[in-house]
Write a protein that holds these residues in place. Structure first.
Motif: not given
Length: 238
Positions: A64-80, A95-98
């Motif tokens: 396995c490769d080393p863990v890659l960590t990044t800031p999020t998109s600041l979007n936790r919106n729910h979609v239909l 990210g946004p999700h159901l």
């Protein structure tokens, strides 16, 4: 009989051949050349017997490769609808999700019964890790048997891990020679709702590595999730 004629019953003895002169410098040069050629042949033979280690080789695919960590998109919106989602990373870790999470009724999924990716992302918001596998891994019966067993063991221990396929239609492919990806959406335990402190985490693997998978899962307890304690796994049936 003349003096120049040999006597009857005798054989004329030919004159002795002149001694052969050897060029010592030439002999030494030929010997040195032969030794050099033998050395070159040995080096080539050893080089040909070494295991390949470049891209696409067996050794490059393992582990396995080393863990890659990044800031999020600041979007936790729910979609239909699933069509409203477009995950550029393969696969996503935030990210946004159901609006409905995948839950924990199942710990292992195939391409035929997997929930929508947006539901799995929602599960990560509550502290689940997703172990994704691609089509190459899906064709490996031994690997699939190992993943099923791994998923069941973690579910019986009430550990938040879901194993699911990452399909070509879902988005970007995994990196070259990587057929598995662990993803986790982490947050600051002291302020889990603060999106500025939330992170997306990936670990890509070329093979099933139980020890490294276990280490990845232990990096973040449930408290380090955007919505900890929600959707706590209760089912123990795969």
């Amino acid at each position: 009989m003349s003096e120049s004629e040999p006597a009857v019953g005798t054989t004329a003895v030919p004159a002795a051949a002149p001694p052969v002169r050897r060029d010592r410098s030439r002999v030494r040069a030929l010997a040195v050349f032969a030794i050099l050629m033998l050395g070159v042949a040995t080096v080539l033979l050893l080089a040909g017997s070494e295991e390949p280690s470049g891209p696409g080789s067996g050794t490059a695919s393992a582990g396995c490769d080393p863990v890659l960590t990044t800031p999020t998109s600041l979007n936790r919106n729910h979609v239909l609808l699933p069509d409203e989602l477009d995950y550029s990373n393969g696969p996503p870790s935030f990210g946004p999700h159901l609006g409905v999470a995948a839950g924990f009724e199942r710990a292992f999924y195939t391409a035929q019964d997997r929930p929508e990716v947006g539901r799995l992302v929602h599960s990560m918001e509550h502290g689940f890790a997703i172990l994704w596998y691609d089509a190459t891994a899906a064709a490996d019966e031994a690997a699939m048997a190992e993943l099923r067993d791994l998923a069941q063991r973690y579910q019986l221990a009430n550990e938040r891990l879901i194993v699911a396929p990452w399909l070509e239609k879902d988005g970007a492919a995994m990196p070259t020679d990587r057929h598995y990806a662990l993803t986790r959406w982490s947050a600051d335990a002291a302020d889990p709702g603060n999106q500025l402190k939330q992170r997306g985490n990936w670990m890509y693997c070329g093979s099933v590595e139980p020890d490294q998978i276990d280490a990845f899962l232990k990096l973040w307890p449930n408290e380090q999730s955007p919505e900890p304690g929600v959707g706590l796994p209760e089912s123990t049936a795969v």
